[in-house]
Design a protein around this motif. Sequence first.
Motif, mmCIF file in Angstrom:
data_model
loop_
_atom_site.group_PDB
_atom_site.id
_atom_site.type_symbol
_atom_site.label_atom_id
_atom_site.label_comp_id
_atom_site.label_asym_id
_atom_site.label_seq_id
_atom_site.Cartn_x
_atom_site.Cartn_y
_atom_site.Cartn_z
ATOM 1 N N ASN A 58 3.207 40.551 -79.242
ATOM 2 C CA ASN A 58 2.265 39.614 -78.663
ATOM 3 C C ASN A 58 1.281 40.351 -77.762
ATOM 4 N N GLU A 59 0.117 39.760 -77.604
ATOM 5 C CA GLU A 59 -0.953 40.474 -76.913
ATOM 6 C C GLU A 59 -1.572 39.603 -75.836
ATOM 7 N N ILE A 60 -1.975 40.240 -74.789
ATOM 8 C CA ILE A 60 -2.716 39.573 -73.723
ATOM 9 C C ILE A 60 -4.017 40.335 -73.538
ATOM 10 N N SER A 61 -5.105 39.586 -73.497
ATOM 11 C CA SER A 61 -6.412 40.188 -73.276
ATOM 12 C C SER A 61 -7.149 39.332 -72.273
ATOM 13 N N GLY A 62 -7.148 39.737 -71.048
ATOM 14 C CA GLY A 62 -7.786 38.940 -70.004
ATOM 15 C C GLY A 62 -7.109 37.592 -69.860
ATOM 16 N N ARG A 63 -7.863 36.531 -70.057
ATOM 17 C CA ARG A 63 -7.304 35.181 -69.942
ATOM 18 C C ARG A 63 -6.694 34.687 -71.251
ATOM 19 N N TYR A 64 -6.842 35.479 -72.321
ATOM 20 C CA TYR A 64 -6.346 35.083 -73.630
ATOM 21 C C TYR A 64 -5.003 35.745 -73.922
ATOM 22 N N SER A 65 -4.126 35.026 -74.596
ATOM 23 C CA SER A 65 -2.880 35.623 -75.087
ATOM 24 C C SER A 65 -2.511 34.959 -76.410
ATOM 25 N N TRP A 66 -1.761 35.714 -77.215
ATOM 26 C CA TRP A 66 -1.398 35.236 -78.541
ATOM 27 C C TRP A 66 0.094 35.414 -78.747
ATOM 28 N N ASN A 67 0.717 34.452 -79.414
ATOM 29 C CA ASN A 67 2.146 34.474 -79.688
ATOM 30 C C ASN A 67 2.338 34.353 -81.195
ATOM 31 N N PHE A 68 2.714 35.463 -81.844
ATOM 32 C CA PHE A 68 2.911 35.503 -83.289
ATOM 33 C C PHE A 68 4.403 35.510 -83.566
#
Lengths: 115, 115
Positions: A58-68
């Motif tokens: 999973n990745e966090i980029s600033g205010r964005y994050s993704w859950n795969f």
Amino acid sequence: AQKVTQAQTEISVVEKEDVTLDCVYETRDTTYYLFWYKQPPSGELVFLIRRNSFDEQNEISGRYSWNFQKSTSSFNFTITASQVVDSAVYFCALSEAGSARQLTFGSGTQLTVLP
Amino acid sequence: DAGVTQSPTHLIKTRGQQVTLRCSPKSGHDTVSWYQQALGQGPQFIFQYYEEEERQRGNFPDRFSGHQFPNYSSELNVNALLLGDSALYLCASVRGGMIRNTEAFFGQGTRLTVV
């Protein structure tokens, strides 16, 4: 056949709230790519992130994050501390390895962030 | 660096007429795809061009045809327009031919209205 489902048609939040956009996909391929795009009122689709099926980190980029999560065929997207400028339609998309990057899109989620 | 550019931005045509839409890919990109986005829906893949040939095609009738020029720009032609062809037509470009691990960049689209 590949399919992408975004069950949330519209979401409305107040500024500074966190919001998660859901995406569920179907594919028979073992190698595939998942994407999130943002579409502001201007119409242009803006690329946000790409993930391949072998990378469940999973990745966090600033205010964005993704859950795969492959186990549940989901690729969810979270905006932390939402801002009015985040208001847009968000699309999840899938590309199978054998399709030369033909994208299959979900129906989109309209996110409205209220001041 | 110019992104993907499309022309015209808006177009109104009468049922039965023919229309041509144009797309210039992002600098360095050699593959162009076209998508149709009906109001309130996600984009639907029409076809993809690489090396001046149609490489992939979605579920669209033969009324939809295209062309790619040596400079990688592309045209989408729609014959015998129907009211149902009213939509936003998006062009996307990618780099590297059939390489599958890069993201597509989209133009702002052409809004076609058939009356």
